[in-house]
Design an enzyme around this catalytic site. Structure first.
Site, mmCIF file in Angstrom:
data_model
loop_
_atom_site.group_PDB
_atom_site.id
_atom_site.type_symbol
_atom_site.label_atom_id
_atom_site.label_comp_id
_atom_site.label_asym_id
_atom_site.label_seq_id
_atom_site.Cartn_x
_atom_site.Cartn_y
_atom_site.Cartn_z
ATOM 1 N N ASP A 8 3.456 13.559 -40.227
ATOM 2 C CA ASP A 8 3.280 12.179 -40.687
ATOM 3 C C ASP A 8 1.976 11.993 -41.467
ATOM 4 O OD1 ASP A 8 3.531 9.173 -40.574
ATOM 5 O OD2 ASP A 8 1.775 9.406 -39.313
ATOM 6 N N LEU B 212 1.509 2.437 -40.383
ATOM 7 C CA LEU B 212 1.557 1.832 -41.719
ATOM 8 C C LEU B 212 1.294 2.839 -42.828
ATOM 9 C CD1 LEU B 212 -0.395 -1.456 -40.944
ATOM 10 C CD2 LEU B 212 2.052 -1.222 -41.324
ATOM 11 N N ARG B 213 1.168 4.120 -42.452
ATOM 12 C CA ARG B 213 0.851 5.125 -43.460
ATOM 13 C C ARG B 213 1.929 5.203 -44.539
ATOM 14 N NH1 ARG B 213 -0.875 9.229 -40.098
ATOM 15 N NH2 ARG B 213 -3.067 8.766 -40.202
ATOM 16 N N GLY B 214 3.178 5.088 -44.123
ATOM 17 C CA GLY B 214 4.297 5.162 -45.081
ATOM 18 C C GLY B 214 4.239 4.059 -46.126
#
Length: 350
Positions: free
Chosen positions: A205, A286-288
């Site tokens: 991720d 919230l990285r995506g």
């Protein structure tokens, strides 16, 4: 373009690489905006992963560094300077600089943490009262690309260290109460073969993008790849010369995109839709969302435009999200296909 020394092995030109568009795009976008967070390239053996990465580095412009500095310190940017250079800068001392090729560091599979992060000579530090630090590979990779082949076979702790440095832009080494910190801003590129095992989801991720590459099935394309390679090996100099113009055009396009990217805005409506896709796909954190926004801006800058369209988001979103989906052992649909279907539903594409 970079001048080649006589002893240097010629590098296959980036613009001569046939196919593998996903991998090429992911690498270019990370060069335009390193804050995207690197690329994980998963695919079959013998698909030109290493060739493509070397070709990209060869394409990049030279960088200005402080002479005789172990960290490729930038003579003009305080954030990219080692502590030593910062001191000189603050005192207005003369800083000599030279130009070097953008560094590319290959991380060997058996590398120890000391080799990667650097070591502190405790004895010297205690007896001479100086911070005796032997820089590691992270220092050499500053302002360049760190390439880890078979990253899925690397010790999880070491992958964590690499990802931490790539995300923060700093490497900190602590031992016996002595702490050393130096800039380590690099684009982390990992590659691996899924047959040899996947990375843990928590680590996967943290890579900004995930490109999948497969052996080319089209016979025409396969023939072209084989022919290109044979021509290159026969006369590398002549082959490189024939691609000089397209190489320079692409290099200039990347430089222009780097200048332009900060002026590109993504509309609030598009941001909402991207977050809705992430939410409905159950993407953790919230990285995506952030990576998709950044990648869309980098892609538009690369295309030489100012406005982001839904098509631009569609082009990059699979690369940004496919590795963040939770794996369901009973699910037969490819995760990239799931991302595309969700995009079409939310953006109203049929």
């Amino acid at each position: 373009m970079n001048n080649k020394t006589k002893n240097e092995r010629p590098v296959f030109p980036f613009t001569a690489i046939v196919g593998q568009e996903e991998m090429k795009l992911a690498l270019i976008l990370n060069v335009i905006d390193p804050k995207i967070g690197g690329v994980m390239i998963m695919g079959d053996r013998g698909t030109g992963k290493t060739t493509t990465i070397r070709a990209l580095v060869d394409l990049l412009p030279e960088i200005e560094v402080v002479e005789n500095d172990d960290y490729n310190s930038d003579p003009n940017n305080v954030e990219l300077m080692s502590e030593e250079v910062q001191e000189k800068f603050k005192k207005n001392e003369k800083i000599k600089s030279i130009k070097i090729k953008t560094p590319m560091i290959d991380l060997p599979l058996g590398a120890t943490e000391d080799r990667v992060c650097g070591t502190i000579d405790i004895e010297k530090a205690l007896t001479d009262g100086i911070k005796a630090f032997e820089p590691g590979l992270l220092a050499k990779a500053n302002r360049g690309i760190l390439y880890v082949d078979e990253v899925n076979l690397l010790d999880d702790h070491l992958v964590d260290v690499l990802l931490d440095s790539a995300a923060s832009g700093w490497n900190t080494v602590e031992r016996e109460g002595i702490s050393i910190k130096h800039p380590a801003r690099f684009i982390l590129v990992g590659s691996g073969n899924p047959e040899e095992g996947e990375l843990r989801p928590q680590l996967l991720d943290r890579f900004g993008m995930h490109a999948q590459i497969r052996t080319v099935k089209n016979p025409e394309l396969r023939v072209k790849i084989v022919e290109q390679r044979a021509l290159f090996e026969q006369n590398p100099k002549e082959f490189r010369t024939s691609y000089m113009q397209s190489q320079e055009e692409l290099a200039n396009k990347i430089i222009e995109a780097q200048k332009k990217i900060n002026n590109i805005e993504i509309s609030h409506d598009d941001q909402i839709k991207i977050s809705q896709i992430c939410s409905e796909l159950n993407v953790d954190g919230l990285r995506g969302d952030m990576v998709t926004n950044r990648a869309a801006k980098a892609f538009v800058a690369f295309e030489g435009r100012d406005k982001i369209t839904p098509q631009d988001i569609f082009t990059v979103i699979t690369l940004c999200l496919r590795h963040r989906l939770r794996k369901d052992p009973l699910e037969s649909i490819d995760s990239g296909f799931q991302v595309q279907e969700k995009f079409k539903k939310i953006f109203g594409y049929e």
